[in-house]
Write a protein that holds these residues in place. Structure first.
Motif, PDB file in Angstrom:
ATOM      1  N   SER A 161      51.351  39.713  33.741  1.00 15.62           N
ATOM      2  CA  SER A 161      50.470  40.947  33.581  1.00 15.62           C
ATOM      3  C   SER A 161      51.048  42.256  33.539  1.00 15.62           C
ATOM      4  CB  SER A 161      49.497  40.765  34.995  1.00 15.62           C
ATOM      5  OG  SER A 161      48.797  41.974  35.083  1.00 15.62           O
ATOM      6  N   ILE A 162      50.513  43.056  33.115  1.00 12.33           N
ATOM      7  CA  ILE A 162      51.082  44.743  33.183  1.00 12.33           C
ATOM      8  C   ILE A 162      50.942  45.116  34.962  1.00 12.33           C
ATOM      9  CG2 ILE A 162      50.352  45.249  31.014  1.00 12.33           C
ATOM     10  CD1 ILE A 162      47.898  46.654  33.290  1.00 12.33           C
ATOM     11  N   TRP A 186      49.300  51.407  37.942  1.00 13.11           N
ATOM     12  CA  TRP A 186      49.437  50.682  36.570  1.00 13.11           C
ATOM     13  C   TRP A 186      50.034  51.865  35.463  1.00 13.11           C
ATOM     14  CZ3 TRP A 186      45.071  46.634  36.592  1.00 13.11           C
ATOM     15  CH2 TRP A 186      45.534  45.605  37.409  1.00 13.11           C
ATOM     16  N   PRO A 198      47.836  42.813  29.091  1.00 14.43           N
ATOM     17  CA  PRO A 198      46.994  43.997  29.513  1.00 14.43           C
ATOM     18  C   PRO A 198      45.559  43.406  29.898  1.00 14.43           C
ATOM     19  CG  PRO A 198      47.495  44.112  27.327  1.00 14.43           C
ATOM     20  CD  PRO A 198      47.806  42.824  27.476  1.00 14.43           C
ATOM     21  N   GLY A 199      44.557  44.300  30.320  1.00 11.45           N
ATOM     22  CA  GLY A 199      43.282  43.840  30.605  1.00 11.45           C
ATOM     23  C   GLY A 199      42.713  43.371  29.432  1.00 11.45           C
ATOM     24  N   GLY A 209      39.453  41.046  38.320  1.00  7.92           N
ATOM     25  CA  GLY A 209      40.605  42.005  37.861  1.00  7.92           C
ATOM     26  C   GLY A 209      39.876  43.221  38.178  1.00  7.92           C
ATOM     27  N   THR A 210      41.098  44.357  38.178  1.00 11.99           N
ATOM     28  CA  THR A 210      40.800  45.700  38.169  1.00 11.99           C
ATOM     29  C   THR A 210      40.091  46.291  36.742  1.00 11.99           C
ATOM     30  OG1 THR A 210      42.501  45.859  39.732  1.00 11.99           O
ATOM     31  CG2 THR A 210      41.764  48.028  38.706  1.00 11.99           C
ATOM     32  N   THR A 211      40.605  45.356  35.454  1.00 14.33           N
ATOM     33  CA  THR A 211      39.999  45.885  34.287  1.00 14.33           C
ATOM     34  C   THR A 211      38.689  45.271  34.224  1.00 14.33           C
ATOM     35  OG1 THR A 211      41.401  44.133  33.336  1.00 14.33           O
ATOM     36  CG2 THR A 211      42.640  46.244  33.771  1.00 14.33           C
ATOM     37  N   TYR A 256      48.976  40.579  43.677  1.00  9.91           N
ATOM     38  CA  TYR A 256      48.996  39.935  42.414  1.00  9.91           C
ATOM     39  C   TYR A 256      50.325  40.426  41.630  1.00  9.91           C
ATOM     40  CZ  TYR A 256      47.099  39.297  37.677  1.00  9.91           C
ATOM     41  OH  TYR A 256      46.849  39.126  36.569  1.00  9.91           O
ATOM     42  N   LEU A 260      43.467  36.897  40.769  1.00 11.74           N
ATOM     43  CA  LEU A 260      43.895  38.403  39.931  1.00 11.74           C
ATOM     44  C   LEU A 260      43.673  39.504  40.757  1.00 11.74           C
ATOM     45  CD1 LEU A 260      42.971  36.333  37.455  1.00 11.74           C
ATOM     46  CD2 LEU A 260      42.230  38.454  36.246  1.00 11.74           C
ATOM     47  N   SER A 261      44.076  40.744  40.382  1.00 13.46           N
ATOM     48  CA  SER A 261      44.409  41.811  41.327  1.00 13.46           C
ATOM     49  C   SER A 261      43.429  42.340  42.285  1.00 13.46           C
ATOM     50  CB  SER A 261      44.648  43.018  40.211  1.00 13.46           C
ATOM     51  OG  SER A 261      43.757  43.406  39.567  1.00 13.46           O
TER      52      SER A 261
HETATM   53  C1  AKB Z   1      43.558  42.370  36.570  1.00 13.21           C
HETATM   54  O1  AKB Z   1      42.899  43.409  36.363  1.00 13.21           O
HETATM   55  O2  AKB Z   1      44.047  41.995  37.470  1.00 13.21           O
HETATM   56  C2  AKB Z   1      44.053  41.642  35.417  1.00 13.21           C
HETATM   57  C3  AKB Z   1      45.356  41.892  34.686  1.00 13.21           C
HETATM   58  C4  AKB Z   1      45.519  43.253  34.020  1.00 13.21           C
HETATM   59  O3  AKB Z   1      46.225  41.381  35.193  1.00 13.21           O
HETATM   60  N1  AKB Z   1      42.932  41.763  34.258  1.00 13.21           N
END
Ligand code: AKB
Ligand code: NAD
Length: 315
Positions: free
Chosen positions: A119-120, A280, A172-173, A184-186, A144, A80-81
């Motif tokens: 993903s977003i 994002w 989304p997250g 991930g970032t979320t 990512y 992931l990100s």
């Molecule tokens: C992330 O934060 O990398 C994931 C995603 C939004 O793809 N949760």
């Protein structure tokens, strides 16, 4: 449906656990084979078949598909990100080669369907910030996001060129209480609930006013099922569908938690993930998914908070 046999790759991850359990309810436990590189998640143990497998080993994957009479694959294995930025080469390699291995086998074995999430994170700083549309400027800045955008076009290519029925959603997250998020970032939006209950305070790695598109896991699982069960003619987008659940900032999720835990305290110390979040969109336009397969979310922030805190308290 009864004739299908499904392989879930990445089944021990945040989405994989819940998706595998949901698929087993629909298709029967014996017809959903869970697989992962890491050990079987505790929540999956005793609920159905499990094989240890590396999606990068195409030969082994192919053997499993034939041996188990697999007709559908759900591919969830990815980096992931946030983790991806620490090892861009590995993220690109896994996210691309894993998908190409699955698409090739789907083509050769004439699988009925493939599911692969985008993903977003495909969107970048030049995409619209509010109600980001299905089709727009897409210039991702993370490895990512780049891998997801390239993956979307591989899916479209295998559909157009070889007739592979591959379907995809730009999640989304995702927020869940059953399994932990995977880099991930979320992820803060999951951690905050755990820390609110355990410590009554949380230090967020994003700034307090950072709005991001988010979704509660039950909505994400239902969206996935609805997309996969929709008639093929309805699926007009063969790259990946925008879907929307809710958007909030760390301040807003903290306020929602304070309705249940009044002395909960949020502080924010942004790190390298802030730049990813800032690239994002803050909200997503999902009118195309609504029109094509009737997508509609059920959870807003307060409804999700109540459910998360209730279920985590029981744990
Ligand atoms: C992330 O934060 O990398 C994931 C995603 C939004 O793809 N949760
Ligand atoms: P996760 O990191 O929690 O789970 C991924 C799983 O894949 C892990 O169990 C891992 O062990 C497994 N895996 C890694 N390398 C493997 C390999 N070589 N072979 C087999 N298995 C391997 O991720 P997740 O959050 O469950 O995400 C699943 C998918 O959904 C990913 O494609 C991700 O990009 C996408 N997605 C997730 C979110 C989210 O918020 N969770 C949002 C958007 C898109």
């Amino acid at each position: 449906m009864a004739k299908d046999k499904i392989l879930v790759i990445g089944a021990s991850g945040q989405i994989g656990v819940e998706l595998t359990l949901a698929l087993r309810k629909i298709y029967g436990a014996a017809n959903v084979v869970a697989s992962d590189l890491r050990e079987e998640n505790d929540l999956l143990k005793g609920t159905g078949p499990y094989v240890s497998m590396d999606v990068m080993n195409k030969e082994m994957l192919h053997v499993q598909v034939i041996r188990q009479n697999i007709t559908q694959i759900y591919l969830l294995a990815a980096i992931l990100s946030a983790t991806g930025e620490k090892n861009p080469g590995l993220a690109w390699h896994l996210n691309m080669q894993g998908l190409l291995n699955v698409l090739d086998i789907a083509r050769e074995e004439k699988l009925h369907k493939v599911y692969w999430p985008s993903s977003i994170a495909v969107f970048g700083p030049t995409s619209p910030r509010q109600f980001c549309p299905q089709q727009t400027v897409i210039e991702p800045i993370t490895v990512y996001g780049i891998s997801k955008y390239a993956g979307e076009f591989w899916c479209n290519y295998y559909h157009q060129r070889f007739g592979v029925d591959v379907r995809s959603i730009r999640y989304p997250g995702l927020i869940s209480y059953k399994s932990a998020p995977g880099g991930g970032t979320t992820d803060y939006a999951v951690e905050i609930y755990h820390e609110a209950l355990a410590e009554k305070k949380y230090t967020c790695f994003l700034k307090e006013d950072t709005y991001l598109p988010m979704m509660y896991m039950p909505d994400a699982i239902r969206a996935t099922m609805e997309l996969m069960h929709a008639p093929a003619n309805n699926i007009k987008v063969r790259t990946s569908y925008n879907i929307s659940g809710m958007s909030f900032s760390p301040t807003e999720i903290a306020a929602s938690i304070q309705k249940h835990i009044p002395d909960f305290q949020l502080s924010c110390v942004p790190d390298y993930r802030q730049a990813i979040a800032d690239s994002w969109p803050q909200s997503i336009d999902d009118t195309v998914a609504s029109a094509d397969w009737n997508w509609k979310p059920a959870f807003d922030l307060d409804k999700m908070t109540t459910d998360m805190l209730q279920n985590l308290s029981k744990k």
